[in-house]
Motif scaffolding. Structure first.
Motif, PDB file in Angstrom:
ATOM      1  N   SER A   1     -31.669  -0.701  27.171  1.00 51.57           N
ATOM      2  CA  SER A   1     -31.563  -0.964  25.783  1.00 51.57           C
ATOM      3  C   SER A   1     -32.713  -0.506  25.207  1.00 51.57           C
ATOM      4  N   PRO A   2     -32.623   0.100  23.864  1.00 54.39           N
ATOM      5  CA  PRO A   2     -33.854   0.653  23.034  1.00 54.39           C
ATOM      6  C   PRO A   2     -34.699  -0.641  22.486  1.00 54.39           C
ATOM      7  N   THR A   3     -36.069  -0.292  22.670  1.00 58.62           N
ATOM      8  CA  THR A   3     -36.804  -1.167  22.085  1.00 58.62           C
ATOM      9  C   THR A   3     -37.535  -0.840  20.620  1.00 58.62           C
ATOM     10  N   VAL A   4     -37.693  -1.513  19.713  1.00 57.86           N
ATOM     11  CA  VAL A   4     -38.153  -1.384  18.585  1.00 57.86           C
ATOM     12  C   VAL A   4     -39.709  -1.884  18.370  1.00 57.86           C
ATOM     13  N   TYR A   5     -40.523  -0.709  18.296  1.00 56.20           N
ATOM     14  CA  TYR A   5     -42.017  -1.172  17.872  1.00 56.20           C
ATOM     15  C   TYR A   5     -42.748  -0.432  16.687  1.00 56.20           C
ATOM     16  N   GLN A   6     -43.023  -1.315  15.881  1.00 57.09           N
ATOM     17  CA  GLN A   6     -43.728  -0.692  14.563  1.00 57.09           C
ATOM     18  C   GLN A   6     -42.656   0.314  14.210  1.00 57.09           C
ATOM     19  N   SER A   7     -43.199   1.466  14.025  1.00 53.37           N
ATOM     20  CA  SER A   7     -42.416   2.646  13.319  1.00 53.37           C
ATOM     21  C   SER A   7     -41.574   3.292  14.314  1.00 53.37           C
ATOM     22  N   LEU A   8     -41.546   2.804  15.461  1.00 52.58           N
ATOM     23  CA  LEU A   8     -40.627   3.686  16.601  1.00 52.58           C
ATOM     24  C   LEU A   8     -39.731   3.053  17.187  1.00 52.58           C
TER      25      LEU A   8
ATOM     26  N   ALA B   1     -33.608   0.115  33.771  1.00 53.79           N
ATOM     27  CA  ALA B   1     -34.537  -0.867  33.212  1.00 53.79           C
ATOM     28  C   ALA B   1     -34.685  -0.664  31.559  1.00 53.79           C
ATOM     29  N   SER B   2     -35.201  -1.808  30.750  1.00 54.58           N
ATOM     30  CA  SER B   2     -35.441  -1.431  29.414  1.00 54.58           C
ATOM     31  C   SER B   2     -36.840  -1.177  29.291  1.00 54.58           C
ATOM     32  N   PRO B   3     -37.291  -0.475  28.236  1.00 53.31           N
ATOM     33  CA  PRO B   3     -38.667  -0.489  28.119  1.00 53.31           C
ATOM     34  C   PRO B   3     -39.248  -1.788  27.274  1.00 53.31           C
ATOM     35  N   ILE B   4     -40.117  -2.478  27.758  1.00 55.05           N
ATOM     36  CA  ILE B   4     -40.620  -3.815  27.317  1.00 55.05           C
ATOM     37  C   ILE B   4     -41.954  -3.822  26.895  1.00 55.05           C
TER      38      ILE B   4
ATOM     39  N   VAL C   1     -32.807  -3.367  37.076  1.00 59.84           N
ATOM     40  CA  VAL C   1     -32.054  -3.617  35.644  1.00 59.84           C
ATOM     41  C   VAL C   1     -32.734  -4.366  35.131  1.00 59.84           C
ATOM     42  N   THR C   2     -33.446  -5.479  35.426  1.00 58.30           N
ATOM     43  CA  THR C   2     -33.916  -6.602  34.789  1.00 58.30           C
ATOM     44  C   THR C   2     -35.303  -6.174  34.093  1.00 58.30           C
ATOM     45  N   SER C   3     -35.543  -6.914  32.970  1.00 58.20           N
ATOM     46  CA  SER C   3     -36.676  -6.513  32.186  1.00 58.20           C
ATOM     47  C   SER C   3     -37.887  -7.536  32.667  1.00 58.20           C
ATOM     48  N   VAL C   4     -39.140  -6.651  32.511  1.00 54.24           N
ATOM     49  CA  VAL C   4     -40.353  -7.507  33.026  1.00 54.24           C
ATOM     50  C   VAL C   4     -40.656  -8.633  32.152  1.00 54.24           C
ATOM     51  N   VAL C   5     -41.409  -9.675  32.773  1.00 50.08           N
ATOM     52  CA  VAL C   5     -42.000 -10.723  31.797  1.00 50.08           C
ATOM     53  C   VAL C   5     -43.317 -10.986  32.247  1.00 50.08           C
TER      54      VAL C   5
END
Length: 244
Positions: free
Chosen positions: A1-8, A44-47, A87-91
């Protein structure tokens, strides 16, 4: 999945042909930065997590755990760890970064979040697809084959484990001190994030198949499930809650 961070918008493309992580401008889609990645299949998704007072983009898989500056893509650190395919997201609990993988080995680990790369503990448990949760110094997971487990964040010591019904692809969701876990047959088990014991609150059925993680917002639960209608598989999106 994509991740939204500020302007990116942060996207990854870990596969045999590419191997890439990039930051795209939200308004135009133009590439602001990109970094090469190993050419290996990974899911994995970028977290984004905050450790040591700064935001970091964490990406696992390809046999590594890597950290980048989310605005510039500049690598902070890159260490050997986790599994080839994740596959999992880090926490995180603010001190440690928790990762898991399922191919080619079973693996759950805690790494110090200070950039040292030190593995605090690791265990051989397969948490391959459903992501884990952190609550009150404890790590919770539901394995692909339906084992709910609670570990101590600091040591990895197993506090309890309990078998739920069926297999799981969706990730468990934490709401307050309650965990909602939906199996592939559409049954939701609700249990307490209780480090002392497994405490099942209830189980509910919706549809006949569920592969996606539910979203819970305010007093509403959003779930995508499938059921057979006239002999055909039909997916539906449900909003569960009051009509307000």
């Amino acid at each position: 999945s994509p991740t939204v961070y500020q302007s990116l918008v942060l996207v990854t493309a870990d596969n045999k042909g590419t191997g890439l992580i990039a930051g795209l401008d939200r308004a135009s889609g133009n590439i602001v930065w990109k970094q090469a990645r190993p050419k290996l299949p990974n899911y994995a998704s970028p977290i984004i997590i905050n450790t040591g007072g700064r935001d970091e983009l964490i990406l696992t898989g390809c046999g590594r755990i890597a950290s980048y500056d989310p605005l510039t893509g500049k690598p902070n650190w890159d260490f050997k760890g986790t599994t080839e395919e994740t596959v999992t997201s880090v926490v995180t609990d603010g001190e440690r970064i928790f990762t898991s993988g399922g191919y080619p080995k079973k693996y759950v680990s805690a790494m110090k979040g200070d950039g040292s790369g030190k593995i605090v503990w690791e265990i051989k448990t397969q948490v391959y697809v459903p992501s884990m949760l952190v609550h009150d110094k404890h790590l919770y997971a539901v394995t692909d084959n339906g084992i709910a487990t609670c570990w101590k964040c600091g040591t990895g010591e197993e506090v309890w484990k309990e078998r739920l019904n069926g297999a799981f692809t969706a990730s468990p969701v934490l709401v307050g001190d309650k965990i909602f876990a939906v199996n592939e047959a559409g049954q939701t088990s609700i249990f307490k994030a209780n480090p002392k014991m497994f405490e099942l609150i209830g189980q509910n059925q919706l549809g006949g198949e569920a592969m996606s993680t539910p979203t819970i917002c305010g007093n509403r639960i959003y779930m995508r499930v499938a059921a057979k209608q006239d002999g055909k598989r039909q997916e539906s999106l449900y909003c569960i809650g009051n009509g307000e």
